[in-house]
Design a protein around this motif. Structure first.
Motif, PDB file in Angstrom:
ATOM      1  N   VAL A  46       0.847  -1.204   0.000  1.00  0.00           N
ATOM      2  CA  VAL A  46       0.000   0.000   0.000  1.00  0.00           C
ATOM      3  C   VAL A  46       0.886   1.259   0.000  1.00  0.00           C
ATOM      4  CG1 VAL A  46      -1.707   1.345   1.304  1.00  0.00           C
ATOM      5  CG2 VAL A  46      -1.965  -1.135   1.117  1.00  0.00           C
ATOM      6  N   THR A  47       1.965   1.212   0.762  1.00  0.00           N
ATOM      7  CA  THR A  47       2.899   2.356   0.786  1.00  0.00           C
ATOM      8  C   THR A  47       3.501   2.574  -0.597  1.00  0.00           C
ATOM      9  OG1 THR A  47       3.433   1.755   3.045  1.00  0.00           O
ATOM     10  CG2 THR A  47       4.931   3.290   1.969  1.00  0.00           C
ATOM     11  N   LEU A  48       3.905   1.458  -1.223  1.00  0.00           N
ATOM     12  CA  LEU A  48       4.533   1.581  -2.551  1.00  0.00           C
ATOM     13  C   LEU A  48       3.595   2.243  -3.548  1.00  0.00           C
ATOM     14  CD1 LEU A  48       6.229  -1.931  -2.873  1.00  0.00           C
ATOM     15  CD2 LEU A  48       7.384   0.267  -2.629  1.00  0.00           C
ATOM     16  N   VAL A  49       2.354   1.741  -3.596  1.00  0.00           N
ATOM     17  CA  VAL A  49       1.403   2.277  -4.571  1.00  0.00           C
ATOM     18  C   VAL A  49       1.015   3.712  -4.210  1.00  0.00           C
ATOM     19  CG1 VAL A  49      -0.933   1.993  -5.487  1.00  0.00           C
ATOM     20  CG2 VAL A  49       0.564   0.018  -5.290  1.00  0.00           C
ATOM     21  N   GLN A  50       0.832   3.952  -2.907  1.00  0.00           N
ATOM     22  CA  GLN A  50       0.485   5.311  -2.476  1.00  0.00           C
ATOM     23  C   GLN A  50       1.550   6.319  -2.907  1.00  0.00           C
ATOM     24  OE1 GLN A  50      -0.573   5.806   1.737  1.00  0.00           O
ATOM     25  NE2 GLN A  50       0.506   7.749   1.679  1.00  0.00           N
ATOM     26  N   ARG A  51       2.812   5.955  -2.712  1.00  0.00           N
ATOM     27  CA  ARG A  51       3.895   6.882  -3.089  1.00  0.00           C
ATOM     28  C   ARG A  51       3.925   7.108  -4.596  1.00  0.00           C
ATOM     29  NH1 ARG A  51       9.041   5.518   0.757  1.00  0.00           N
ATOM     30  NH2 ARG A  51       7.956   5.959   2.683  1.00  0.00           N
ATOM     31  N   GLU A  52       3.682   6.032  -5.323  1.00  0.00           N
ATOM     32  CA  GLU A  52       3.701   6.157  -6.781  1.00  0.00           C
ATOM     33  C   GLU A  52       2.600   7.113  -7.241  1.00  0.00           C
ATOM     34  OE1 GLU A  52       3.268   3.224 -10.578  1.00  0.00           O
ATOM     35  OE2 GLU A  52       3.636   2.315  -8.631  1.00  0.00           O
ATOM     36  N   SER A  56       3.511  15.494 -10.010  1.00  0.00           N
ATOM     37  CA  SER A  56       3.973  15.910 -11.346  1.00  0.00           C
ATOM     38  C   SER A  56       2.901  16.702 -12.084  1.00  0.00           C
ATOM     39  CB  SER A  56       4.408  14.691 -12.169  1.00  0.00           C
ATOM     40  OG  SER A  56       3.266  14.011 -12.655  1.00  0.00           O
ATOM     41  N   MET A  57       1.638  16.573 -11.637  1.00  0.00           N
ATOM     42  CA  MET A  57       0.564  17.327 -12.291  1.00  0.00           C
ATOM     43  C   MET A  57       0.200  18.579 -11.463  1.00  0.00           C
ATOM     44  SD  MET A  57      -1.878  14.363 -13.944  1.00  0.00           S
ATOM     45  CE  MET A  57      -2.367  13.518 -12.473  1.00  0.00           C
ATOM     46  N   LEU A  60      -4.944   6.243 -14.144  1.00  0.00           N
ATOM     47  CA  LEU A  60      -5.026   4.799 -14.380  1.00  0.00           C
ATOM     48  C   LEU A  60      -3.993   4.333 -15.402  1.00  0.00           C
ATOM     49  CD1 LEU A  60      -8.897   4.378 -14.270  1.00  0.00           C
ATOM     50  CD2 LEU A  60      -7.245   3.727 -12.525  1.00  0.00           C
ATOM     51  N   SER A  61      -3.752   5.138 -16.462  1.00  0.00           N
ATOM     52  CA  SER A  61      -2.774   4.681 -17.449  1.00  0.00           C
ATOM     53  C   SER A  61      -1.362   4.705 -16.865  1.00  0.00           C
ATOM     54  CB  SER A  61      -2.859   5.508 -18.733  1.00  0.00           C
ATOM     55  OG  SER A  61      -2.453   6.828 -18.463  1.00  0.00           O
ATOM     56  N   GLU A  62      -1.076   5.647 -15.963  1.00  0.00           N
ATOM     57  CA  GLU A  62       0.254   5.681 -15.322  1.00  0.00           C
ATOM     58  C   GLU A  62       0.438   4.512 -14.364  1.00  0.00           C
ATOM     59  OE1 GLU A  62       2.861   8.098 -15.066  1.00  0.00           O
ATOM     60  OE2 GLU A  62       2.127   9.399 -16.666  1.00  0.00           O
ATOM     61  N   GLN A 114       7.188 -10.145  -0.400  1.00  0.00           N
ATOM     62  CA  GLN A 114       7.141 -10.299  -1.864  1.00  0.00           C
ATOM     63  C   GLN A 114       7.222  -8.962  -2.592  1.00  0.00           C
ATOM     64  OE1 GLN A 114       3.852 -13.009  -3.142  1.00  0.00           O
ATOM     65  NE2 GLN A 114       3.355 -12.856  -0.979  1.00  0.00           N
ATOM     66  N   PHE A 115       7.000  -7.862  -1.855  1.00  0.00           N
ATOM     67  CA  PHE A 115       6.921  -6.577  -2.533  1.00  0.00           C
ATOM     68  C   PHE A 115       8.180  -5.751  -2.361  1.00  0.00           C
ATOM     69  CE2 PHE A 115       2.863  -8.091  -1.184  1.00  0.00           C
ATOM     70  CZ  PHE A 115       2.186  -8.135  -2.381  1.00  0.00           C
ATOM     71  N   LYS A 116       9.197  -6.372  -1.740  1.00  0.00           N
ATOM     72  CA  LYS A 116      10.389  -5.599  -1.399  1.00  0.00           C
ATOM     73  C   LYS A 116      11.010  -4.968  -2.644  1.00  0.00           C
ATOM     74  CE  LYS A 116      14.773  -5.620   0.720  1.00  0.00           C
ATOM     75  NZ  LYS A 116      16.027  -6.336   0.724  1.00  0.00           N
ATOM     76  N   GLU A 117      11.289  -5.807  -3.606  1.00  0.00           N
ATOM     77  CA  GLU A 117      11.904  -5.289  -4.814  1.00  0.00           C
ATOM     78  C   GLU A 117      10.797  -4.797  -5.695  1.00  0.00           C
ATOM     79  OE1 GLU A 117      15.007  -5.262  -4.749  1.00  0.00           O
ATOM     80  OE2 GLU A 117      15.518  -6.828  -3.325  1.00  0.00           O
ATOM     81  N   TYR A 118      10.565  -3.550  -5.619  1.00  0.00           N
ATOM     82  CA  TYR A 118       9.499  -3.067  -6.478  1.00  0.00           C
ATOM     83  C   TYR A 118      10.087  -2.568  -7.783  1.00  0.00           C
ATOM     84  CZ  TYR A 118       6.139  -0.184  -8.665  1.00  0.00           C
ATOM     85  OH  TYR A 118       5.334   0.348  -9.596  1.00  0.00           O
TER      86      TYR A 118
END
Ligand code: PHE
Length: 347
Positions: free
Chosen positions: A114-120, A127-128, A238-240, A343-347
């Motif tokens: 969740v942290t990974l996706v949230q940061r992304e 950027s917008m 969504l496309s990003e 499993q998500f360590k190496e993103y």
């Protein structure tokens, strides 16, 4: 006699330096200063001595006795420190998680998905030109309901099973829309921000429902904002995120704080639209409820509605994470199971 005492002292010192354990030390103590020890026998032999001898030898014997007792006490303390050190050496434990992690073949210190996706997503919005805002988990009725056009006794309050505090005035926020209200209070238009965070609902848990989950609220307020702007930002997001073509559908959705309101669904990526437990067998997943902000909400936030309007959305972060990583049960997200998060360590 006096010489004998000197010899006794040096003999004791040699013996003392050879002592290693406490029992040995206690034997030595008995041998020299015990009732039947060497010092006592010297004192006893004084009974045949002259007064003068008794005085000098007696005084010296006492001095020696004290010196021996003192040396023994010091040696006891030394042995005890050595015993503690030996124990520490043998029984030490690594209280960092490293050993447990290594034994189980796990990698240390990964980020939660969740942290990974949230940061992304935050990066995409930064950027917008969006700002990132935060808000409290414990809220009042005004920020969670009233300011969002959900007055007392409004049936929409039932849509969100709320965890209330005993005072019935405070609650655990049921959605991140509270951040919209706080953002309007602290900003002058035009502005655009997103606010990610945990939300809480008293739900029955299953593969697609949790009591604690994550949303990412978004709001844009300015002059002449349109539904086309809203759809542009949603599609861009969504496309990003998915970096591939995914099927989406937009349908009308009701939320008291937007008018018109929409539900943006994506085709379930777990079952490719066939139907599974995550999409409740319908093949589509509700991901992005959104709409044009209701004028009453803007007014409650202190915005001049003759000049400004805006849109808002509330992205379901957990579902997005599940689609992104093909996770088939939301309960894994808060399981705390290292085999899951590793499993998500190496993103
Ligand atoms: N707050 C709504 C919910 O949690 C989602 C939403 C946010 C809908 C913003 C429209 C606009 O159900």
């Amino acid at each position: 006699m006096l010489e004998k005492l000197d010899d006794l002292m040096s003999e004791f010192q040699t013996a003392l330096s050879a002592v290693i354990t406490k029992p040995e030390l206690f034997d030595l103590k008995a041998e020299y200063v015990g009732k039947k020890g060497k010092v006592s026998s010297i004192l006893k032999s004084l009974k045949d001595a002259t007064n003068e001898e008794r005085k000098t030898v007696g005084a010296k014997t006492n001095t020696i006795k004290e010196a021996i007792l003192k040396a023994i006490d010091e040696k006891v303390a030394l042995i005890e420190i050595e015993e503690i050190n030996a124990k520490l050496e043998k029984n030490w434990q690594d209280i960092t998680l490293n050993d447990i992690i290594k034994e189980n073949g796990l990698n240390a210190a990964g980020y939660h998905p969740v942290t990974l996706v949230q940061r992304e997503i935050e990066d995409i919005f930064i950027s917008m030109g969006f700002e990132i805002l935060d808000g409290p988990h414990i809220e009042d009725e005004f920020h969670n309901f009233e300011a969002l056009n959900i007055p007392k006794n409004h049936p929409a309050r039932d849509m969100q099973d709320t965890f209330w505090f005993k005072d019935m005035e405070h609650l655990l926020r049921t959605h991140t829309s509270t951040i919209q209200v706080r953002g309007m209070e602290s900003h002058k238009p035009p502005f655009k921000f997103v606010g990610p965070g945990k939300v809480f609902r008293c739900e029955t848990m299953d593969a697609s429902h949790e009591m604690v989950f994550h949303q990412l609220e978004g709001m844009m307020v300015g002059e002449n904002i349109s539904t086309a702007n809203l759809i542009f930002f949603m599609k861009k997001l969504l496309s990003e995120i998915f970096k591939s073509d995914i099927n989406v559908r937009l349908r009308p959705g009701f939320f008291p704080f937007v008018e018109p309101g929409f539900e943006l669904d994506i085709e379930c990526l777990i079952c490719k639209g066939k139907g599974c437990s995550v999409c409740k067998q319908v093949g589509w997943v509700e991901l992005l409820p959104c709409g044009m902000t209701h004028p009453k909400v803007l007014e409650a936030g202190g915005i001049d509605t003759t000049k400004y309007n805006g849109f808002a959305f509330g992205l379901g972060l957990d579902r997005l994470v599940m689609m992104r990583y093909m996770i088939d049960d939301i309960r894994h997200i808060h399981s705390g199971d290292l085999r899951f998060s590793e499993q998500f360590k190496e993103y």
